[in-house]
Enzyme design. Structure first.
Site, PDB file in Angstrom:
ATOM      1  N   HIS A 146       0.846  -1.192   0.000  1.00 34.52           N
ATOM      2  CA  HIS A 146       0.000   0.000   0.000  1.00 34.52           C
ATOM      3  C   HIS A 146       0.877   1.236   0.000  1.00 34.52           C
ATOM      4  O   HIS A 146       2.101   1.159   0.104  1.00 34.52           O
ATOM      5  CB  HIS A 146      -0.958   0.012   1.196  1.00 34.52           C
ATOM      6  CG  HIS A 146      -0.318   0.322   2.515  1.00 34.52           C
ATOM      7  ND1 HIS A 146      -0.965   0.999   3.513  1.00 34.52           N
ATOM      8  CD2 HIS A 146       0.906   0.055   3.017  1.00 34.52           C
ATOM      9  CE1 HIS A 146      -0.176   1.119   4.572  1.00 34.52           C
ATOM     10  NE2 HIS A 146       0.960   0.545   4.292  1.00 34.52           N
ATOM     11  N   CYS A 149       5.800   6.390   4.286  1.00 36.44           N
ATOM     12  CA  CYS A 149       4.545   5.695   3.981  1.00 36.44           C
ATOM     13  C   CYS A 149       3.830   6.268   2.759  1.00 36.44           C
ATOM     14  O   CYS A 149       2.873   5.679   2.259  1.00 36.44           O
ATOM     15  CB  CYS A 149       3.611   5.720   5.188  1.00 36.44           C
ATOM     16  SG  CYS A 149       4.247   4.730   6.555  1.00 36.44           S
ATOM     17  N   HIS A 172       5.009   0.481  -0.541  1.00 35.00           N
ATOM     18  CA  HIS A 172       5.761  -0.426   0.329  1.00 35.00           C
ATOM     19  C   HIS A 172       4.833  -1.541   0.799  1.00 35.00           C
ATOM     20  O   HIS A 172       3.628  -1.484   0.573  1.00 35.00           O
ATOM     21  CB  HIS A 172       6.355   0.335   1.536  1.00 35.00           C
ATOM     22  CG  HIS A 172       5.331   0.914   2.452  1.00 35.00           C
ATOM     23  ND1 HIS A 172       4.601   2.038   2.143  1.00 35.00           N
ATOM     24  CD2 HIS A 172       4.892   0.502   3.669  1.00 35.00           C
ATOM     25  CE1 HIS A 172       3.768   2.319   3.142  1.00 35.00           C
ATOM     26  NE2 HIS A 172       3.929   1.392   4.084  1.00 35.00           N
ATOM     27  N   HIS A 192       3.887  -4.818   3.819  1.00 35.45           N
ATOM     28  CA  HIS A 192       3.951  -5.305   5.202  1.00 35.45           C
ATOM     29  C   HIS A 192       3.540  -6.773   5.234  1.00 35.45           C
ATOM     30  O   HIS A 192       2.802  -7.241   4.370  1.00 35.45           O
ATOM     31  CB  HIS A 192       2.963  -4.558   6.110  1.00 35.45           C
ATOM     32  CG  HIS A 192       3.220  -3.101   6.256  1.00 35.45           C
ATOM     33  ND1 HIS A 192       4.194  -2.604   7.071  1.00 35.45           N
ATOM     34  CD2 HIS A 192       2.606  -2.031   5.688  1.00 35.45           C
ATOM     35  CE1 HIS A 192       4.186  -1.283   7.012  1.00 35.45           C
ATOM     36  NE2 HIS A 192       3.219  -0.907   6.175  1.00 35.45           N
ATOM     37  N   HIS A 214      -1.343 -10.634  -0.825  1.00 38.38           N
ATOM     38  CA  HIS A 214      -0.610 -10.279  -2.045  1.00 38.38           C
ATOM     39  C   HIS A 214      -1.415  -9.332  -2.932  1.00 38.38           C
ATOM     40  O   HIS A 214      -1.438  -9.482  -4.154  1.00 38.38           O
ATOM     41  CB  HIS A 214      -0.163 -11.534  -2.799  1.00 38.38           C
ATOM     42  CG  HIS A 214       1.013 -12.183  -2.159  1.00 38.38           C
ATOM     43  ND1 HIS A 214       0.875 -13.007  -1.056  1.00 38.38           N
ATOM     44  CD2 HIS A 214       2.331 -12.119  -2.432  1.00 38.38           C
ATOM     45  CE1 HIS A 214       2.067 -13.425  -0.677  1.00 38.38           C
ATOM     46  NE2 HIS A 214       2.973 -12.895  -1.487  1.00 38.38           N
ATOM     47  N   GLU A 233       0.873  -3.725  11.584  1.00 32.71           N
ATOM     48  CA  GLU A 233       1.703  -3.504  10.404  1.00 32.71           C
ATOM     49  C   GLU A 233       3.119  -4.005  10.662  1.00 32.71           C
ATOM     50  O   GLU A 233       3.817  -4.389   9.743  1.00 32.71           O
ATOM     51  CB  GLU A 233       1.749  -2.023  10.038  1.00 32.71           C
ATOM     52  CG  GLU A 233       0.514  -1.550   9.343  1.00 32.71           C
ATOM     53  CD  GLU A 233       0.670  -0.183   8.725  1.00 32.71           C
ATOM     54  OE1 GLU A 233       1.681   0.515   8.988  1.00 32.71           O
ATOM     55  OE2 GLU A 233      -0.239   0.204   7.976  1.00 32.71           O
TER      56      GLU A 233
END
Length: 136
Positions: free
Chosen positions: A14, A23, A27, A29, A74, A118
């Site tokens: 996201h 952010c 990137h 998580h 994914h 996260e």
């Protein structure tokens, strides 16, 4: 009051479009999600039901979380939630699992809260503990 917790993990990417820090970039998580459900009554014993003596079978919670997993794992979360913060994910998952429990006729069980990690040390939670659940 009985409380059960079921957890899953999924990997997703996201970005937070208006964020001024890292952010704001694309990137990913490894998210961990914990769903807590509560209820006051266990299924009756002595009726030969496979879930007798349980608040809810863990497999029912697992099926609800499997739907979340299939949708998010994914994926690019921005395609599903406009601003995919951990807080927004927690609320989305809360709503999704709540709808699932209603659809499988579990009226005596409600989602109490959803926690979305996260990272191991950074999480958000959507919680109804201070809300009057009877008002909808």
């Amino acid at each position: 009051m009985y409380r059960l917790r079921k957890a899953i993990t999924f990997e997703a990417a996201h970005k937070l479009p208006n964020h001024l820090g890292k952010c704001g970039n694309l990137h990913g998580h490894v998210y961990k999600v914990e769903v807590f459900v509560v209820g006051q009554e266990l299924k009756p014993i002595g009726q030969g039901r496979p879930d007798e003596g349980m608040l809810i079978d863990f497999s029912v919670l697992g099926a609800a979380l499997e739907q979340v997993y299939r949708q998010f794992d994914h994926s690019y979360l921005n395609d599903l939630i406009p601003i995919p913060t951990a807080e927004a994910l927690a609320r989305w998952i809360y709503d999704s699992v709540s709808r699932y429990l209603l659809s499988v006729a579990e009226p005596n069980v409600r989602v109490e809260k959803v926690r979305v990690y996260e990272m191991e040390n950074a999480w958000a939670e959507y919680d109804t503990a201070d809300q009057d659940v009877s008002s909808g």
